[in-house]
Scaffold this motif. Structure first.
Motif, mmCIF file in Angstrom:
data_model
loop_
_atom_site.group_PDB
_atom_site.id
_atom_site.type_symbol
_atom_site.label_atom_id
_atom_site.label_comp_id
_atom_site.label_asym_id
_atom_site.label_seq_id
_atom_site.Cartn_x
_atom_site.Cartn_y
_atom_site.Cartn_z
ATOM 1 N N SER A 84 0.839 -1.198 0.000
ATOM 2 C CA SER A 84 0.000 0.000 0.000
ATOM 3 C C SER A 84 0.877 1.251 0.000
ATOM 4 O O SER A 84 0.619 2.214 0.713
ATOM 5 C CB SER A 84 -0.952 0.020 1.201
ATOM 6 N N ARG B 193 -5.704 2.807 3.353
ATOM 7 C CA ARG B 193 -6.075 1.969 4.492
ATOM 8 C C ARG B 193 -6.778 0.688 4.035
ATOM 9 O O ARG B 193 -6.629 -0.358 4.668
ATOM 10 C CB ARG B 193 -6.931 2.780 5.469
ATOM 11 N N LEU B 194 -7.536 0.766 2.956
ATOM 12 C CA LEU B 194 -8.147 -0.447 2.418
ATOM 13 C C LEU B 194 -7.068 -1.425 1.978
ATOM 14 O O LEU B 194 -7.134 -2.629 2.270
ATOM 15 C CB LEU B 194 -9.054 -0.097 1.233
ATOM 16 N N GLU C 35 -5.290 -2.999 4.909
ATOM 17 C CA GLU C 35 -6.111 -4.084 5.449
ATOM 18 C C GLU C 35 -6.016 -5.313 4.541
ATOM 19 O O GLU C 35 -6.044 -6.459 5.020
ATOM 20 C CB GLU C 35 -7.557 -3.623 5.578
ATOM 21 N N ALA D 224 -2.972 -7.254 5.531
ATOM 22 C CA ALA D 224 -3.205 -8.044 6.749
ATOM 23 C C ALA D 224 -4.014 -9.294 6.439
ATOM 24 O O ALA D 224 -3.777 -10.371 7.009
ATOM 25 C CB ALA D 224 -3.922 -7.181 7.787
ATOM 26 N N THR D 225 -4.966 -9.173 5.510
ATOM 27 C CA THR D 225 -5.777 -10.327 5.131
ATOM 28 C C THR D 225 -4.930 -11.383 4.439
ATOM 29 O O THR D 225 -5.154 -12.589 4.617
ATOM 30 C CB THR D 225 -6.943 -9.884 4.232
ATOM 31 N N GLN E 217 -3.213 -13.378 7.121
ATOM 32 C CA GLN E 217 -4.171 -14.298 7.745
ATOM 33 C C GLN E 217 -4.461 -15.481 6.823
ATOM 34 O O GLN E 217 -4.495 -16.641 7.257
ATOM 35 C CB GLN E 217 -5.459 -13.555 8.063
ATOM 36 N N TYR F 161 1.954 2.663 8.955
ATOM 37 C CA TYR F 161 2.465 1.700 7.973
ATOM 38 C C TYR F 161 3.920 1.374 8.309
ATOM 39 O O TYR F 161 4.678 2.231 8.784
ATOM 40 C CB TYR F 161 2.368 2.311 6.584
ATOM 41 N N LEU G 102 -9.201 -9.692 0.698
ATOM 42 C CA LEU G 102 -10.053 -8.830 1.507
ATOM 43 C C LEU G 102 -11.386 -8.564 0.822
ATOM 44 O O LEU G 102 -12.454 -8.701 1.433
ATOM 45 C CB LEU G 102 -9.350 -7.502 1.793
ATOM 46 N N SER H 190 -20.018 -3.774 4.456
ATOM 47 C CA SER H 190 -18.879 -3.321 5.241
ATOM 48 C C SER H 190 -18.671 -1.818 5.071
ATOM 49 O O SER H 190 -18.645 -1.319 3.942
ATOM 50 C CB SER H 190 -17.605 -4.049 4.809
ATOM 51 N N LEU I 19 -15.949 -0.427 5.266
ATOM 52 C CA LEU I 19 -14.706 -0.278 4.511
ATOM 53 C C LEU I 19 -14.959 -0.047 3.023
ATOM 54 O O LEU I 19 -14.177 0.616 2.339
ATOM 55 C CB LEU I 19 -13.827 -1.528 4.672
#
Length: 364
Positions: free
Chosen positions: A51, A61-62, A65, A68-69, A72, A113, A337, A352, A354
């Motif tokens: 990003s 920010r999307l 995220e 991060a997804t 995971q 970040y 995501l 969402s 988001l």
């Protein structure tokens, strides 16, 4: 005729991520691809999960995220998921370029970040085979970034989903009643589903036009070069002046440059692609000396979707109560995501926040 909860069209990384998320949410899913899943845009993407230049801030920010997804999802899918950590390195040359890099790193760090400036010496500790010029004092290190072997990830997502996948299946039109899609019409029959999700990447505008829906989305061609295996390895994504490079899943290098993309078109021949790719190899050798002894193995022309305002489109198709769409230039970073968020919306009826700034009806 079997009826599905969701019929999905287009099985690149965005579509495959949605298939996986929808199936995990309990939906019965059929996924259609006009070609082979993963063989389109996703196979010709640099696939850098990041990003760094995603503006405005809400879009940054999307994408953060989305990163991060990926982490995971990598834990869920294991080593076969195709995600590679390690961060990325970037340096610039020239007063204005260096100032822009330092300003950008400070802005990203202020947003939380993982962006820091490290010394040339420390950068070479991360990547000893790089040829960073002696006069470069600052190198940006983005520790949380990575890259994706997208074709491998798509195969793993689809196999883990248990969904029904049909390749070579082109949705020609739809049958609808009032504002609801009742069935997709294929050459060999119809597929009935309670909901439809469109994930056809650069084909989005033309595809939805057949439904009478206008979504302004362009097609942006790009070129990537693949090399043979270098004598010294590269471990992560690198952005140097005039070239970006990373490890390729084949063991070679994957090379690209934004200005070189402008030298090719969708219709460029293979000979033209290889000729232009030679420029990428020359540039790579300047910053990664081991590239002087590699050869070009492939030159890949890809076509990427670009929404008219540059940011993701995600949500209900205008005018249709049970059809959704996903289209983005950041498909690799955002795929998992977006797949999860749109699955929550379709299956659970939970939009969402988001995605609120990225709805298709902003183009109405």
């Amino acid at each position: 005729m079997k009826r599905y909860d969701v019929a999905l069209i287009g099985v690149g990384i965005v579509g495959a991520s949605a298939v996986y998320a929808l199936a995990r949410a309990g939906a019965s899913v059929i996924a259609l691809d006009a070609g082979v899943p993963g063989a389109g845009t996703s196979s010709t993407s640099f696939a850098w999960v990041n990003s760094v230049r995603k503006e405005p801030e809400v879009y940054h920010r999307l994408n953060a995220e989305g990163m991060a997804t990926h982490r995971q999802l990598a834990r869920e899918l294991g080593s076969e998921g195709g995600y590679h950590e390690g961060g990325s390195l970037e340096w610039a040359e020239g007063g204005d370029a260096g100032k822009e890099l330092r300003t950008r790193v400070a802005r990203l760090a202020s947003r939380g970040y993982s962006a820091t400036l490290i010394s040339r010496h420390d950068a070479l500790d991360h990547e000893p085979a790089l040829g960073i010029p002696d006069h470069v004092t600052d190198v940006a290190f983005y520790e949380a970034e990575g890259w994706l072997d997208a074709p491998r990830a798509i195969r793993r997502l689809l196999s883990a989903s248990g969904a029904e996948i049909r390749q070579g299946a082109r949705a020609r039109s739809l049958r609808k009643r009032n504002d609801r899609v009742e069935a997709l019409v294929l050459e060999d029959g119809e597929i009935e589903a309670d909901s439809v999700l469109v994930c056809v990447g650069p084909g989005t505008q033309a595809f939805l036009a057949t439904w009478g829906v206008a979504i302004p989305l362009g097609r942006v061609p790009g070129l990537l070069a693949v090399t043979s295996r270098p004598a010294q390895p590269l471990g992560r994504v690198v952005h140097a002046p005039g070239i970006h490079l990373r490890p390729d899943a084949s063991g070679g290098l994957l090379l690209g440059a934004t200005d070189v993309d402008g030298l090719i078109t969708e219709a460029s021949s293979r000979d033209t692609a290889f000729a232009v790719a030679g420029q990428l190899l020359e540039r790579a050798a300047r910053v990664f000396p081991a590239a002087k002894d590699v050869r070009l193995v492939d030159a890949r022309i890809g076509v990427r979707p670009m929404p008219a305002d540059g940011v993701t489109i995600a949500g209900r198709v205008p005018g249709l109560a049970n059809a959704w769409m996903l289209a983005t230039h950041s498909g690799v970073t955002l795929g998992p995501l977006l797949g999860r968020l749109i699955a929550d919306e379709i299956v659970g009826g939970t939009p969402s926040p988001l995605l609120a700034p990225f709805r298709p009806d902003r183009f109405a």
